[in-house]
Design a protein around this motif. Structure first.
Motif, PDB file in Angstrom:
ATOM      1  N   SER A 183       1.318   7.495  -6.223  1.00  0.00           N
ATOM      2  CA  SER A 183       0.331   8.329  -6.664  1.00  0.00           C
ATOM      3  C   SER A 183       0.724   9.589  -6.159  1.00  0.00           C
ATOM      4  CB  SER A 183      -0.878   7.688  -5.826  1.00  0.00           C
ATOM      5  OG  SER A 183      -1.093   6.432  -6.386  1.00  0.00           O
ATOM      6  N   ALA A 184       1.687   9.784  -5.415  1.00  0.00           N
ATOM      7  CA  ALA A 184       1.766  11.240  -4.700  1.00  0.00           C
ATOM      8  C   ALA A 184       2.164  12.304  -5.685  1.00  0.00           C
ATOM      9  CB  ALA A 184       2.835  11.042  -3.600  1.00  0.00           C
TER      10      ALA A 184
ATOM     11  N   ARG B 200       0.866   4.450  -2.642  1.00  0.00           N
ATOM     12  CA  ARG B 200       0.801   5.707  -2.210  1.00  0.00           C
ATOM     13  C   ARG B 200       1.628   6.660  -2.829  1.00  0.00           C
ATOM     14  NH1 ARG B 200      -0.351   3.466   2.615  1.00  0.00           N
ATOM     15  NH2 ARG B 200       1.423   4.235   3.423  1.00  0.00           N
TER      16      ARG B 200
ATOM     17  N   GLN C 130       0.840  -1.125  -0.030  1.00  0.00           N
ATOM     18  CA  GLN C 130       0.022  -0.075   0.153  1.00  0.00           C
ATOM     19  C   GLN C 130       0.813   1.193   0.119  1.00  0.00           C
ATOM     20  OE1 GLN C 130      -2.304  -0.850   3.532  1.00  0.00           O
ATOM     21  NE2 GLN C 130      -3.918  -1.803   2.377  1.00  0.00           N
TER      22      GLN C 130
ATOM     23  N   ILE D   7       4.863   9.551   2.556  1.00  0.00           N
ATOM     24  CA  ILE D   7       4.907   8.284   2.458  1.00  0.00           C
ATOM     25  C   ILE D   7       6.168   7.842   2.136  1.00  0.00           C
ATOM     26  CG2 ILE D   7       2.517   7.730   1.185  1.00  0.00           C
ATOM     27  CD1 ILE D   7       5.637   9.064  -0.792  1.00  0.00           C
TER      28      ILE D   7
END
Length: 216
Positions: A202-203, A199, A195, A210
Motif C-alpha cells: 500500500s505504500a 502495508r 499486516q 515497512i
C-alpha cells in the motif's frame, strides 16, 4: 480473507502447472495494476525444476523481483521463491536430515499436534517484522530448501539446520516461508507478518518504514 480485513483489495489468480501454462513472456499482464504479489505454495514445488519452461508462478515471482514489487510467498512458497531465483530443494527432507523412516509418520503426527520449533536470525527482516526469536510452526510437506537462490539468504532454521524461510535483504519486501501464517492468526507474530505485507503493497513512498531491511 485476512488480507481483506487488513484493507487490501485482493485479486485471485488461479494458475496451473500442466503443459501449456503461461510462459514467462506473458507474466507482465498478470502483474499489471498489482501492488504486491502473495503466493501460497503447496507440496508440488519439487516437481518444478530449474531448466523447465517457467510456469506462471515462477515467471510472476521473477517479474515482481525485477520491478521491486513486494512479495510474500507462504506455505511452501519459500521453495517456489528459491526455484524462481535458481536455488535447489531437498525432495525428501526427512531422509536428508536423518529422520528414521520408521519414525517419520510419528514425527509428522507429533508436529501437527504440537508444532515445530524454528529459530529466526536476529539480524533478519523476518525478525524485525515478527519481533520473535523463535516460532512454533506446522510442517505441511517433506520438501525443504537446499540452497537459497540468487540474492536470497536463509533467515529461519530448525535445530537440524533445515531452512524454513528465505528473504532478499536488498529488496524492499521479498520473503518466502515454508509454513502457513494465514492459518495461525492467533499468533501475533503471524498477524504482524501479513499486516506488514499489506502495508508494503500500500505504500506510495518506497522508503516508507515497512521494508524487510533497515535503511540508512
Amino acid at each position: 480473507m485476512f488480507l481483506r480485513l487488513c484493507g487490501a483489495h485482493v485479486r485471485v489468480q488461479h494458475v496451473g502447472f500442466a503443459a501449456g501454462s503461461m510462459p514467462a513472456a506473458q507474466s507482465g499482464p498478470l502483474l499489471q495494476d498489482v501492488d504486491g504479489l502473495i503466493v501460497c505454495g503447496d507440496t508440488t514445488a519439487g516437481a518444478c525444476e530449474p531448466g523447465r519452461d517457467p510456469d506462471s508462478w515462477l515467471a510472476a515471482l521473477r517479474e515482481a523481483a525485477k520491478g521491486r514489487m513486494p512479495v510474500l510467498a507462504l506455505d511452501g512458497g519459500g521453495q517456489w521463491l528459491t526455484l524462481a531465483r535458481g536455488g535447489t530443494l531437498h525432495p525428501d527432507a526427512a531422509a536428508h536430515y536423518g529422520v528414521d523412516p520408521r519414525q517419520r509418520s510419528q514425527t509428522r503426527a507429533a508436529v501437527q499436534r504440537s508444532g515445530h520449533a524454528v529459530k529466526i536470525a536476529a539480524d533478519s527482516g523476518l525478525h524485525r517484522l515478527t519481533e520473535v526469536e523463535e516460532l512454533m510452526i506446522r510442517v505441511r510437506n517433506n520438501q525443504a530448501i537446499a540452497t537459497p537462490g540468487e540474492g536470497l539468504q536463509s533467515v529461519a532454521q530448525d535445530w537440524r539446520g533445515r531452512i524454513f524461510a528465505v528473504e532478499d535483504p536488498h529488496h524492499p519486501f521479498c520473503l518466502g516461508v515454508d509454513w502457513a501464517p494465514h492459518l495461525a492468526l492467533h499468533q501475533r507474530s503471524q498477524r504482524r507478518l501479513l499486516q506488514a505485507f499489506v502495508r508494503a503493497a500500500s505504500a506510495v513512498d518506497p522508503d516508507a518504514d515497512i521494508a524487510m531491511r533497515e535503511r540508512a
